[in-house]
Design an enzyme around this catalytic site. Structure first.
Site, mmCIF file in Angstrom:
data_model
loop_
_atom_site.group_PDB
_atom_site.id
_atom_site.type_symbol
_atom_site.label_atom_id
_atom_site.label_comp_id
_atom_site.label_asym_id
_atom_site.label_seq_id
_atom_site.Cartn_x
_atom_site.Cartn_y
_atom_site.Cartn_z
ATOM 1 N N GLU A 1 -10.075 3.476 -63.543
ATOM 2 C CA GLU A 1 -11.478 3.273 -63.191
ATOM 3 C C GLU A 1 -12.176 4.617 -63.095
ATOM 4 O OE1 GLU A 1 -11.800 -0.846 -60.928
ATOM 5 O OE2 GLU A 1 -11.399 0.780 -59.527
ATOM 6 N N HIS B 1 -10.663 8.612 -60.077
ATOM 7 C CA HIS B 1 -11.458 7.399 -59.891
ATOM 8 C C HIS B 1 -12.923 7.782 -59.689
ATOM 9 C CE1 HIS B 1 -12.820 3.832 -57.503
ATOM 10 N NE2 HIS B 1 -11.986 3.190 -58.309
ATOM 11 N N CYS C 1 -20.710 0.539 -59.717
ATOM 12 C CA CYS C 1 -20.595 1.316 -58.479
ATOM 13 C C CYS C 1 -20.676 2.810 -58.731
ATOM 14 C CB CYS C 1 -19.246 1.055 -57.799
ATOM 15 S SG CYS C 1 -19.152 -0.496 -56.920
ATOM 16 N N HIS D 1 -7.000 1.909 -47.792
ATOM 17 C CA HIS D 1 -8.444 1.784 -47.608
ATOM 18 C C HIS D 1 -8.925 1.572 -46.183
ATOM 19 C CE1 HIS D 1 -8.401 1.839 -51.846
ATOM 20 N NE2 HIS D 1 -9.419 1.073 -52.102
ATOM 21 N N GLU E 1 -18.280 1.848 -64.403
ATOM 22 C CA GLU E 1 -18.435 0.883 -63.319
ATOM 23 C C GLU E 1 -19.817 0.999 -62.672
ATOM 24 O OE1 GLU E 1 -15.209 1.095 -60.492
ATOM 25 O OE2 GLU E 1 -16.329 -0.048 -59.002
ATOM 26 N N CYS F 1 -16.962 -5.239 -55.268
ATOM 27 C CA CYS F 1 -17.602 -4.009 -54.787
ATOM 28 C C CYS F 1 -18.956 -3.766 -55.435
ATOM 29 C CB CYS F 1 -16.681 -2.810 -55.004
ATOM 30 S SG CYS F 1 -16.154 -2.597 -56.716
ATOM 31 N N CYS F 2 -19.033 -3.998 -56.767
ATOM 32 C CA CYS F 2 -20.265 -3.647 -57.473
ATOM 33 C C CYS F 2 -21.426 -4.552 -57.083
ATOM 34 C CB CYS F 2 -20.065 -3.733 -58.981
ATOM 35 S SG CYS F 2 -18.904 -2.509 -59.604
#
Lengths: 638, 638
Positions: B319, B267, B337, B135, B335, B403-404
């Site tokens: 995910e 994803h 996000c 990442h 999700e 993250c969300c």
């Protein structure tokens, strides 16, 4: 009442069509092909120490371990299944294969008796450092079951001797005595194997070691898995490199002492193997608290956690249990092994108390949750057993973790174990389906032959042929699903209402040629789930006798079977289909179907158009043996 | 037609009740509380190099990585959200906090410009060795978005300068030139951030680097993630210690070059971020093949893979996406996000082609799949968004991987971005709900005020007030869900049938005081899913305007809401409820309910008993803000 013990499968001749076919398939196709698969996948080579082949580049489990640490168990389970085959008929080639395996294990065994091929071959310095995850005792349990079965089939002790040495080593290392470690395996299995060994040899130290393992499990002060983790961390100088994915000890039923456990939790197979051993131990030691724990746990599964197919464990995440009434259909994990293990547990409960409620579940698991795991051809498998499918899952010819493959083969190869129990004073029938045995009852040799086309028909005849006149009891299970059973002896009707706990006892003087006739009507039924099972709300499952049915696309062509709704008023009819799977009974009904139309969008406001339809349901255990397609057990009601 | 570009939220005053409330909640509660959570959870400290705090004993992901490698992104996203807050109203305290973060990052940055706090603080020798999992580029993308937003809010360049240095370092290291590595991030994000930077500065090298990353993605010869894995293995002398859980490169949409991709895979958030950048790049470079790929992928999501709530990605395992029509409700991952990111993508598609089909989905995702992720109080979150619940899931006040939380806060804080677009020749309305802006259209300053109680009502007034007489077009989105829209200008009815691609264009000479009235009738509707969505067969979802509804237990007491069935003939009625959530419209209908009765067994043959019932449905985005309980979107039909 004299204690009933299972009649061993080696004393049972299975001639009924249903089980004869399954048994022959397993003996002639499944077990030989499994040996080949063990070879192709490096498992047979992995026990050839001191120079095992280089570690395979197998996909590792996310937490870092490899399924290779279980491989001893796969070898043990194959030996067990193959030994059951030998008990049906000896076979020099199979015996040679097993003897070669035994010699490999003998060479691998450490001087102190320790015998785990992964550790001995790869990391001997780490043995017994991670009982939580790495399955040494689990492997030992399966090897032990294999050794016992091979001894029983052939009388050869060598494998058993090897395992007894290993057990001696283990019992020296682990226990509550001074200098001993208070460890127990993270995956239960050895406990029930120890009980088998105790039944075989009567050696009380095996019973004692089993009792130690069960009694120590979940002891919180301090928890052994904390102790060993801290040791690993001290050694590695930091965070444990062996990560425990599951967070708490419920996963391995070691969150509290077993007698305090009242909810079924964690990994389903682990749980079932534990409870099996607990029931054995409770029976053998007259341990009322342990028996009570078994009963409470049994009720918890039955009331809140079992699929209608006797599948167990909804979640793939922990291969196990979640919360009450959480029984999703399409994502049901319901591992084949868990239903096989439920059969083991049910059998032990049945011998704690001869109560038909246990036999009902034994039968349900046998014909549905367990048998579904093996294909018609005997060489394909399901590991997870969903109750609904969009056609995506198909059977495998082997599995990354092949535990289920040999659980189902060893079950079928020894299915004769589950039909009858005997005591000094009589015989009890749990299952029907065409079996024959000779038993000594009340001191007299008696030939007993049960003939039926069960589970397709409930029309059963049992011939009781004592060598001389003899008085003993014959107990007949009246299945819980059967509403209107009739029993006659030599044509004379018996009072079925007198049955207690699901068994009708016929105690009389028997003479050669006596015949019991048993009529178990099995009209097709609709089952409704407790409304707390939200996945099944507004849905209905179809069942006939012990068989749960499903709609499979190939019998109901024209699209996904989820398009059908079954009106509550629609009557179920049976149809005997000689053309299908060598003869099965299907269920038919009038239904409503969403019409194939111009539905192209993912969502729309115009309602689907219905049309009348006819549906055909097949037994659930037979699904996924023909063209790939959708399947549903719980059909929406209209 | 002149190209339409989004009207920036900083130029939009949101006065409508619905969005004003959400915006104020986010500005006053969500964003401040998120800063506190970042502090409490060690995230703010983690960027204080060269002496970061010792690694937390955080639960690790099963494949061995820690969420701590994403923490830079969380810092970046908070800065971005907080900067949007500053664009609404400056706040010295927040600016001080951001400036302190920027100084931490400045201190952390390596002399060559590299800036990833995990690697710099823990394992500097390993930077750029695992783009697949770790990442670095993803983090850089979020930091860059934060830097851009902070610059736009305050005019301060320092953060932007830091990030530009980092980008220079990256563009030197990665590319197709001699001596460059052909890497690209395993989690897309930087691509869309680079496009934002390009829009801000016009610096073509950022566009070029974005193009490189998108064009190189999935290049099979050789695949970069194989190259870097082999390097790691060569270095470690054996199997890669960083295990790739997901098996193939579909997970990161790098299984093939992006222009060849025609199925949405992997994803979900990764996919949406990639497609967002692809659409931007296609627009900016007139790349027809890239645009075509976006359109094909869009159709794939819309036709086979989107929940009715605009949730995306059914599976927790990856995910992300599975196969067509696989949209389980209770286990829906969906999700937050991913729906936020779908909004980004839809907005880009809308600006490639001003087509209402994109705005319809933008709106659907906004009001349902995205907004559901944030609680009414602004301080609780859903990460996964099931469409059915037995009452088990509850909102979190923070998440292990947060993250969300900041995806929803940055979305709401900048929601004004999505209402309108402007070009030289006019303005286009995509969303309604009470917004005001001043734009220069056809060279004339024009005040435009849209007033409505949308989404509760479709009665909309738009006042168009040019400083002087001016001729320009006003484009009004006629939502796809709206069957009978009416539009009038100064009371004069317009021909709504003339709308093309979901937009009615009113091109005329405008004068101060002109008023457009827009009537978007929103009767409650029943939605049916394509029968291939087996989970929704025989079920119906309720919708009104852009809002999907659900049954929640607290409004329908007496047990699980799964007990209800809605007859097809049952009419839906609206009820304005001033007492509920400061005023919402609920839906009511007559239904049938399974009666609470003596159902104690898990399964039984006696059918459940029905009783008449009345149901109340609330907007889906509002569920789980009161007592815990069951919830269902797709209601069985009777």
């Amino acid at each position: 009442m004299a204690r009933y013990a299972p009649v061993n499968f080696a004393d049972v001749n299975i001639h009924g069509k249903f089980w004869h076919e399954r048994l022959e398939t397993v003996l002639t196709r499944t077990i030989p092909s499994q040996y080949d698969k063990l070879g192709e996948n490096g498992i047979l080579e992995s026990i050839k120490l001191p120079d095992p082949p280089p570690p395979l580049r197998l996909k590792r489990h996310p937490n870092g371990f490899t399924v290779q640490v279980f491989w001893d168990s796969d070898v043990g389970k194959w030996v067990e299944a193959a030994s059951y085959a030998l008990s049906h008929r000896r076979d020099a080639e199979i015996e040679q294969k097993i003897d070669a395996i035994v010699e490999d294990l003998a060479r691998a065994q450490a001087p102190d008796g320790y015998l785990n091929c992964w550790y001995l071959g790869r990391e001997p310095e780490n043995r017994w450092t991670n009982l939580r995850d790495n399955h040494e005792m689990y492997n030992a349990g399966h090897l032990l079951e294999g050794a016992i079965a091979y001894f029983q089939a052939t009388g050869r002790r060598r494998f058993l001797d090897i395992m007894e040495r290993y057990l001696d080593h283990m019992a020296e290392k682990f226990g509550t005595g001074p200098g001993q470690e208070r460890g127990y395996g993270g995956h239960e299995e050895i406990e029930l194997a120890l009980m088998k060994l105790y039944y075989l040899t009567g050696d009380k130290k095996r019973l004692d070691f089993c009792a130690y393992l069960i009694n120590e499990r979940g002891n919180p002060e301090p928890h052994y898995y904390d102790v060993e983790r801290e040791r690993r961390e001290a050694k590695n100088g930091g965070e444990d490199t062996q990560r425990y994915v599951f967070g708490d000890y419920e996963y391995s039923q070691s969150h509290k002492p077993v007698r305090e456990q009242d909810k079924v939790v964690g990994h389903a197979v682990r749980a079932m193997y534990l409870y099996t051993a607990m029931a054995d131990l409770a029976a053998e030691t007259n341990d009322a608290a342990l028996k009570r724990a078994c009963e409470v746990l049994w009720a918890d599964v039955m009331d809140t956690k079992m699929y209608v197919t006797a599948g167990l464990g909804p979640s793939a995440h922990n291969e196990g249990f979640t919360h009450d009434y959480d029984l999703p259909n399409q994502t049901a994990y319901a591992e084949t092994c868990a239903s096989v293990a439920l059969i083991f547990w049910a059998q032990r409960m049945l011998h704690l108390d001869l109560d038909g409620k246990y036999a009902d579940i034994l039968e349900l698991a046998m014909f549905n949750g367990a048998l579904v795991g093996l294909s018609r051809d005997g060489e394909h498998y399901f590991y997870a057993n969903p109750l609904e499918s969009d056609g995506t899952p198909t059977r495998w010819d082997w599995h990354f973790c092949p535990c289920c493959t040999m659980n189902v083969s060893r079950l079928v190869a020894s299915v004769g174990n589950y039909f009858m129990s005997a005591s000094d004073t009589g015989i009890a029938f749990h299952l029907y389906g065409g079996v024959e045995t000779e038993q000594t009852l009340a001191g007299v040799k008696v030939k007993i032959n049960e003939a039926s086309d069960y589970p397709w028909s409930g029309d059963i005849k049992i011939n009781v042929d004592p060598e001389t006149l003899a008085t003993f009891e014959v107990k007949l299970r009246i299945p819980g699903w059967c509403k209107d059973a009739k029993v006659a002896v030599n044509g004379e009707a018996q009072d079925v209402g007198a049955a207690t706990n699901g068994y009708l006892t016929i105690n009389r003087q028997w003479t050669a040629g006596d015949e019991i006739s048993l009529d178990l009507p099995m009209p097709p039924e609709k089952l409704y789930a407790n409304p707390h099972v939200i996945m099944d709300a507004g849905r209905v499952a179809l069942k006939r006798g012990p068989l749960v049915y499903c709609l499979e696309q190939t019998d109901n062509p024209g699209g996904w079977v989820q398009r059908f709704r079954l009106p509550r008023t629609s009557e179920l009819k049976t149809e005997t289909r000689a053309d299908l799977f060598d003869g099965v009974v299907t269920l038919k009904a009038d239904a409503i179907a969403i019409k194939e139309d111009e539905f192209t969008d993912l969502y729309r406001t115009k309602p689907p158009v219905d049309e009348p339809a006819s549906i055909t349901a097949i037994p659930y255990y037979l699904w996924a043996n023909r063209e790939q397609g959708s399947m549903v057990v719980w059909i929406p009601e209209a």
